[in-house]
Enzyme design. Structure first.
Site, PDB file in Angstrom:
ATOM      1  N   ARG A 238       0.596  -7.366   9.301  1.00  0.00           N
ATOM      2  CA  ARG A 238       0.898  -6.199   8.492  1.00  0.00           C
ATOM      3  C   ARG A 238       2.300  -5.725   8.852  1.00  0.00           C
ATOM      4  O   ARG A 238       2.702  -5.758  10.025  1.00  0.00           O
ATOM      5  CB  ARG A 238      -0.114  -5.070   8.724  1.00  0.00           C
ATOM      6  CG  ARG A 238      -1.450  -5.251   8.012  1.00  0.00           C
ATOM      7  CD  ARG A 238      -1.313  -5.164   6.505  1.00  0.00           C
ATOM      8  NE  ARG A 238      -2.596  -5.228   5.802  1.00  0.00           N
ATOM      9  CZ  ARG A 238      -3.128  -6.331   5.321  1.00  0.00           C
ATOM     10  NH1 ARG A 238      -2.492  -7.493   5.491  1.00  0.00           N
ATOM     11  NH2 ARG A 238      -4.275  -6.309   4.674  1.00  0.00           N
ATOM     12  N   GLU A 267       6.122  -2.176   1.714  1.00  0.00           N
ATOM     13  CA  GLU A 267       6.064  -3.111   0.589  1.00  0.00           C
ATOM     14  C   GLU A 267       5.967  -2.363  -0.745  1.00  0.00           C
ATOM     15  O   GLU A 267       5.252  -1.370  -0.841  1.00  0.00           O
ATOM     16  CB  GLU A 267       4.859  -4.036   0.742  1.00  0.00           C
ATOM     17  CG  GLU A 267       5.002  -5.006   1.898  1.00  0.00           C
ATOM     18  CD  GLU A 267       3.820  -5.960   2.014  1.00  0.00           C
ATOM     19  OE1 GLU A 267       2.998  -6.049   1.074  1.00  0.00           O
ATOM     20  OE2 GLU A 267       3.717  -6.621   3.057  1.00  0.00           O
ATOM     21  N   HIS A 285       4.680 -11.559   0.857  1.00  0.00           N
ATOM     22  CA  HIS A 285       3.248 -11.409   1.150  1.00  0.00           C
ATOM     23  C   HIS A 285       2.434 -12.531   0.488  1.00  0.00           C
ATOM     24  O   HIS A 285       1.535 -12.279  -0.313  1.00  0.00           O
ATOM     25  CB  HIS A 285       2.740 -10.036   0.692  1.00  0.00           C
ATOM     26  CG  HIS A 285       1.546  -9.567   1.494  1.00  0.00           C
ATOM     27  ND1 HIS A 285       1.365  -8.262   1.866  1.00  0.00           N
ATOM     28  CD2 HIS A 285       0.471 -10.227   1.990  1.00  0.00           C
ATOM     29  CE1 HIS A 285       0.240  -8.133   2.548  1.00  0.00           C
ATOM     30  NE2 HIS A 285      -0.315  -9.319   2.644  1.00  0.00           N
TER      31      HIS A 285
END
Length: 319
Positions: A238, A267, A285
């Protein structure tokens, strides 16, 4: 028949499972659902199948109403869900662990190769139309054989990444809340160390720990300063586990040799300093982004939903 709200586009195989026995309200827009629209749609829902882009908090749970039974997250991480708020309302929260292990480990090791062999730099050079010529010192990278991989978070994905590293001839150390199965540790030839030691001795550090208050900015200026100036950092866990500003500064000043990132603090935004650097590989991602894996994730989320609506225990609860 229960009402299931799906907050984003998911594979048809999962929707078919849900539609076979329940009313399904699925968001099909190309963009993520807006907050106001999400709050409107969840009203009266018995189940919510959520993506990690949606924040499941007290406001959303209240908007759904007291009949809500489950929030089924299509992700292994569930930091987008306020689990205590779910527990207080007797709402079961679930996730999709296991099915994305190999795909995410592939991305982690891909980033290790991109960073250590400067593959991103090479491709950008060619696509920019720059003149180049083979030479003994042209875009020299670093080999992996005989080097040490430090795995932070030795769960399923960390172990899968370590298996790949062993096949490349790397030594394995890891930091985790508990010892892994002794037979797995023996097979990998790995040993458990504290984080400071891992950072100091590793040639590549790969992050696979869950995100939460205890791991927020786990890697910051102090930790980066502990690493070798020839070492690389890879993050497929993360984004907020790493202080991006501190990482960018460390990369710019040569405190570490390079980095590979699949996840980011805010993000889809990426820290502008990182965008200016050649010694960091950036991908959007993609950890679980294979057809097979995303389908398996969505189907598992559907199975969690169907179990709870049927009065049974879900396969993968988190509370």
């Amino acid at each position: 028949m229960s009402r299931v709200v799906v907050t984003g586009r998911i594979p048809e195989a999962a929707l078919d499972k849900l539609r076979a026995s329940h009313e399904v309200d699925a968001w099909e827009g190309a963009e993520s659902i807006g907050r106001e629209e999400l709050l409107r749609r969840v009203a009266g829902a018995d189940a919510i199948v959520s993506l990690l882009t949606e924040r499941v908090d007290a406001e959303l749970l209240d908007a759904a109403g007291p009949q809500l039974k489950i929030v089924s997250n299509v992700a292994v991480g569930y930091d987008n869900i306020n689990v205590p708020e779910c527990t207080e309302r007797h709402v079961i929260a679930t996730n999709t662990p296991g099915v994305l292990t190999e795909a995410t480990a592939d991305i982690a090791f891909g980033l290790i190769l991109m960073a250590t062999r400067r593959l991103g730099e090479g491709e950008r050079l060619i696509r920019a139309g720059q003149a180049w010529k083979w030479g003994m010192f042209f875009l020299l990278g670093s080999s992996l054989q005989g080097k040490t991989l430090g795995v932070v978070g030795m769960g399923g994905i960390g172990q899968a990444t370590a298996r790949r590293a062993k096949a490349f001839g790397m030594e394995i150390v890891y930091q985790s809340r508990s010892e892994i199965d002794p037979s797995i540790a023996e097979d990998l030839g790995s040993r458990r160390v504290e984080l400071d030691e891992l950072l100091a001795i590793s040639d590549v550090v790969s992050l696979h720990c869950p995100y939460g208050p205890s791991t927020h900015h786990l890697i910051g200026a102090e930790q980066l300063a502990t690493m070798k100036d020839t070492a690389y950092l890879v993050n497929t866990a993360r984004g907020p586990i790493v202080n991006e500003a501190a990482l960018a500064l460390a990369l710019r000043e040569g405190q570490i040799a390079g980095a590979g990132l699949d996840v980011f603090e805010q993000e889809p935004k990426v820290h502008p300093w990182l965008l200016e650097l050649e010694n960091v590989s950036l991908v959007p991602h993609l950890g679980s982004a294979t057809v097979e894996t995303r389908t398996s994730m969505a189907v598992l989320a559907a199975e969690n939903t169907l179990a709870v609506l049927g009065g049974e225990q879900p396969p993968t609860p988190v509370n």
